[in-house]
Design an enzyme around this catalytic site. Structure first.
Site, PDB file in Angstrom:
ATOM      1  N   ARG A  16       0.813  -1.215   0.000  1.00 53.14           N
ATOM      2  CA  ARG A  16       0.000   0.000   0.000  1.00 53.14           C
ATOM      3  C   ARG A  16       0.856   1.279   0.000  1.00 53.14           C
ATOM      4  O   ARG A  16       0.509   2.288   0.618  1.00 53.14           O
ATOM      5  CB  ARG A  16      -0.982   0.010   1.186  1.00 53.14           C
ATOM      6  CG  ARG A  16      -2.173  -0.901   0.952  1.00 53.14           C
ATOM      7  CD  ARG A  16      -3.118  -0.876   2.130  1.00 53.14           C
ATOM      8  NE  ARG A  16      -2.468  -1.424   3.303  1.00 53.14           N
ATOM      9  CZ  ARG A  16      -2.787  -1.126   4.558  1.00 53.14           C
ATOM     10  NH1 ARG A  16      -3.759  -0.265   4.806  1.00 53.14           N
ATOM     11  NH2 ARG A  16      -2.150  -1.679   5.566  1.00 53.14           N
ATOM     12  N   SER A 437     -23.549   1.719  16.442  1.00 57.38           N
ATOM     13  CA  SER A 437     -22.211   2.003  16.962  1.00 57.38           C
ATOM     14  C   SER A 437     -22.151   3.396  17.577  1.00 57.38           C
ATOM     15  O   SER A 437     -22.832   4.330  17.137  1.00 57.38           O
ATOM     16  CB  SER A 437     -21.178   1.872  15.849  1.00 57.38           C
ATOM     17  OG  SER A 437     -21.476   2.743  14.790  1.00 57.38           O
ATOM     18  N   HIS A 698     -22.639  11.940   8.737  1.00 57.63           N
ATOM     19  CA  HIS A 698     -21.367  11.990   8.009  1.00 57.63           C
ATOM     20  C   HIS A 698     -20.619  13.300   8.208  1.00 57.63           C
ATOM     21  O   HIS A 698     -19.532  13.486   7.686  1.00 57.63           O
ATOM     22  CB  HIS A 698     -21.606  11.728   6.521  1.00 57.63           C
ATOM     23  CG  HIS A 698     -22.265  10.396   6.296  1.00 57.63           C
ATOM     24  ND1 HIS A 698     -23.630  10.253   6.258  1.00 57.63           N
ATOM     25  CD2 HIS A 698     -21.751   9.149   6.189  1.00 57.63           C
ATOM     26  CE1 HIS A 698     -23.928   8.965   6.106  1.00 57.63           C
ATOM     27  NE2 HIS A 698     -22.808   8.274   6.068  1.00 57.63           N
TER      28      HIS A 698
END
Ligand code: GLN
Ligand code: ZN
Length: 758
Positions: A16, A437, A698
């Site tokens: 990565r 959550s 968000h």
């Protein structure tokens, strides 16, 4: 002679490196010049690898600084006007601004690339006047040639696909933009041709979707323009992810080659070949190696398939290819040291796929004797996985067959269950809850790291999780929520958590694939029959319930979401895999119920992600997806309340399926399309419990009470207040604690006001 090629190579790097370079640059830790240098190194190392493996036609220009669609849009100067651009090469600040947003301007939308889990940046036309900012394919071609002596195959997204994936224009304006783009494409192609390029790959994956006759005319116009502009250049018109629609029109286009997906579109494309043949003057790009699955190909079967293809296309007119870009698979198996050998032996990531293509090419050009040893090795490896005891469990197969033979149903319809549940819980009008959550603070992540490294004992870690639960049960009571959750502090990821606890799953160390931008995911691998081994969520849920007199909702990830976010085996159908998952999860649902948990949420955010591209296959997929959900949830008592949650997608054309899931309560994300979603409920008399997210999680912004009140009012104009729930629109895992508590307090306040009104 057959040649080998791929359609694109993963850009993230074996370790990565690409992701790390991007993030370092964004964080200001890497100077722009050094950043370009690092990316060049990565890019060239990928080309070198393909050259060393012996790939004949190596794609160039498939590499990206973020996303290939954004590259194409910016190359043509298609950039939202809220970003200032003064001509010339598009600066990185603008490029990344469009992708990620800046302080002044919001990012462009991103969306799923066909039916993959890759997300591209949606180009915004909005009156743009396209210009050629630079000839990127030419730059890439020259670089590969100069640095490595590679005669590359430039890759460009074709105009029809580019326009169809863009937004900010009306259907009747498409031709206006097309007319502006064509000369720019012509210029690119002419310059490539002048440079001596032999093949160029024009990606038109849109050709696997239904096209209108107008679109076919557009294709004819596009490709005859190109043929006239650069007559010497060989264009491979490349499709992937499915079989092409309108095959007979497409093979008549004036191009030199047609690339077909012979893995995911095998049956459809072969049917077309059978019916219409393949033109004698064209080359077939035979996408025979699966570009998006992780399984080793049976070389023997592939040679057989190629014999079938030879009925219509002779070998000298075939290029053996991956079915799509290898962007969708991890880079290499080389660093996987922990996988069971029978599993590892049956896998092929990008680098291993290069080798498969080279071997097949050799097997055809020199005869299969030339690859005898490799054919035998391949048979042995695939056989070893087949023989592994985890692969086929007759007990599971029998039980799954038995439970899935009937239509799973709750014993009473919702109207009756609803009354029983109301009696049992006595919840107020407009009950409030959350999606599952709560913030995973740095502290939570650190604790998990320490525990995983073995520095914390199990009991220390469990004690820590319990403290988090205590804190949040207390906070939820204080905020005044009606239905509580334990907070999911023990979970990193909603799929990985269950995969690690179920049999039939394996985890790679380094099997990352790009999801969007620098974000990579490491999907679990479903390689065997799925087994429920022991309760997975009961301990924490029960603990949370013991701390409060309010109901605590159990929290599971649903079968379709687990499947769609994993790499799945390809020897049994996805439907069967879904039912196996459902059977395992049903046992968890039953265990929760037995432990006294009377509300259980089974999340299915990813249902839409698995929707087939072919419209005629969608209904069937939705039907068995719904069935898998019902298999998971239908054995509970009528007074047990089943919840579900969905997000990230368009729902308006799915409401019937959502209703069929028969969940007592569904919470749906609405932040991006609230009005639209509510609109679709107007004529869809949805009759079950429903919560439309009243605020967008968000963003870190704390929404005002009034904003949520107006969301509630709008929803209640079309939905029955007796069935309406109040909740945020998704899980709060990524948010900070303070803003979360504040936002939820505002939500409860807005609810109280609404209760007085309705
Ligand atoms: N229960 C999950 C959570 O709250 C749901 C996540 C999701 O919808 N993606 O995080
Ligand atoms: Zn969600």
């Amino acid at each position: 002679m057959v040649k080998s090629s791929i359609l694109g190579y993963p850009r993230i790097g074996a370790q990565r490196e690409w992701k790390k370079a991007l993030e370092a640059y964004w964080a200001g830790k890497l100077e722009e010049a050094a950043f370009h240098e690092q990316l060049r190194e990565i890019r060239l190392s990928h080309l070198r690898k393909q050259k060393e493996q012996g790939i004949d036609l190596i794609p160039v220009g498939d590499f990206s600084y973020y996303d290939q669609v954004l590259d194409t849009a910016t190359m043509f100067g298609i950039m939202p006007q809220r970003f200032t651009y003064d001509g010339g090469t598009v600066p990185l600040s603008v490029y990344y601004g469009i992708a990620r947003g800046t302080k002044e301007a919001t990012a462009s939308e991103m969306t799923k690339w066909f039916n993959t889990n890759y997300h591209y940046i949606v180009p915004e036309l909005d009156g743009a006047a396209p210009t050629l900012t630079e000839n990127k394919p030419l730059i890439a071609y020259k670089e590969a040639k100069e640095a490595l002596g590679i005669e590359g195959k430039p890759v460009i997204i074709g105009p029809l696909t580019l326009l169809k994936l863009s937004k900010g224009y009306k259907e009747e304006e498409l031709d206006h933009y097309l007319d502006q783009l064509l000369p720019l494409y012509n210029q690119i192609l002419q310059e490539l041709s002048d440079e001596g390029v032999e093949w160029v790959q024009l990606d038109e994956p849109i050709l696997v979707t239904k096209l209108s006759s107008l679109d076919i005319q557009r294709l004819q116009k596009i490709y005859s323009t190109f043929a006239a502009a650069a007559p010497k250049l060989q264009i491979m018109l490349q499709t992937y992810f499915e079989s092409v629609e309108n095959y007979e029109d497409i093979i008549q286009l004036p191009v030199h080659g047609i690339g077909l997906d012979l893995v995911h579109g095998y049956s459809g494309n072969v049917k077309s070949l059978e019916k219409h043949g393949f033109p004698q003057d064209k080359v077939l790009g035979a996408g025979i190696i699966d570009g998006r699955g992780i399984w080793k190909a049976s070389l023997r079967d592939k040679l057989e398939q190629l014999k079938v293809i030879n009925k219509w296309v002779s070998e000298d007119r075939i290029i053996l290819q991956s079915s799509c870009s290898l962007l969708h698979v991890p880079v290499s198996l080389a660093s996987e040291t922990a996988l069971a050998s029978e599993l590892k032996g049956a896998l092929a990531f990008a680098d291993e796929k290069l080798n498969e293509l080279v071997l097949l090419t050799k097997g055809i050009n020199q005869g299969s004797e030339a690859i005898q040893a490799e054919l035998t090795d391949c048979d042995l490896a695939l056989n070893a996985l087949e023989q592994s005891p985890d692969r086929k469990r007759n007990d599971i197969r029998q039980q799954v067959a038995a439970i899935s033979s009937a239509n799973p149903e709750r014993s009473q319809p919702f109207s009756k269950r609803h009354l029983l549940q109301q009696d049992k819980w006595n919840l107020p009008l407009l009950p409030t809850t959350t999606i599952g959550s709560f913030p995973q603070s740095a502290e939570v992540r650190k604790a998990r790291r320490l525990w995983r490294k073995g520095e914390w004992s199990d009991s220390k870690y469990e004690g820590f999780i319990e403290e988090q639960i205590d804190t949040w049960i207390h906070l939820q009571e204080e905020i005044g929520l009606d239905v509580l959750v334990h907070g999911e502090f023990e979970r990193t990821d909603m799929v990985e958590f269950f995969g690690e606890k179920l049999g039939g799953f394996a985890f790679t160390q380094n099997g990352w694939v790009q999801s969007y931008g620098s974000r990579c995911v490491k999907p679990p691998v479903i390689f065997g029959d799925i087994r429920f081994e022991e309760p997975m969520t009961v301990k924490e849920t029960k603990y949370a319930q013991s701390k409060t007199s309010r109901p605590v909702k159990g929290m599971l990830t649903g079968p379709i979401t687990i499947m769609n976010w994993s790499f799945v085996r390809d020897d049994i159908s996805r439907e069967q895999i879904a039912y196996q998952l459902a059977y395992a999860l049903r046992q968890e649902v039953e265990a929760l119920e037995l432990a006294g948990i009377g509300m259980i949420q089974v999340d299915e955010p990813a249902v839409r992600e698995g929707l087939p591209l072919k419209e005629e296959e969608q209904a069937e997929y939705l039907a068995w997806s719904v069935k898998a959900f019902r298999l998971t949830t239908s054995t509970v008592k009528d007074s047990t309340q089943i919840h579900t949650h969905m997000c990230y997608c368009e729902f308006h054309d799915m409401i019937d399926s959502i209703e069929d899931m028969d969940a007592d309560v569904i919470s749906i994300e609405t932040s991006r399309s609230h009005g639209e979603l509510i609109h679709s409920f107007e004529d869809n008399t949805y009759k079950l419990g429903i919560g439309l997210g009243v605020y967008d999680i968000h963003s870190p912004r704390v929404p005002k009470v009034e904003e949520m009140s107006s969301m509630i009012d709008r929803a209640l104009r079309v939905l029955d207040p007796k069935l309406f729930w109040i909740n945020p629109d998704c899980g709060l895992k990524t948010r900070g604690t303070e803003e979360t508590v504040q936002s939820l307090k505002h939500m409860v306040e807005a609810t109280k006001a609404a209760r007085d009104k309705y």
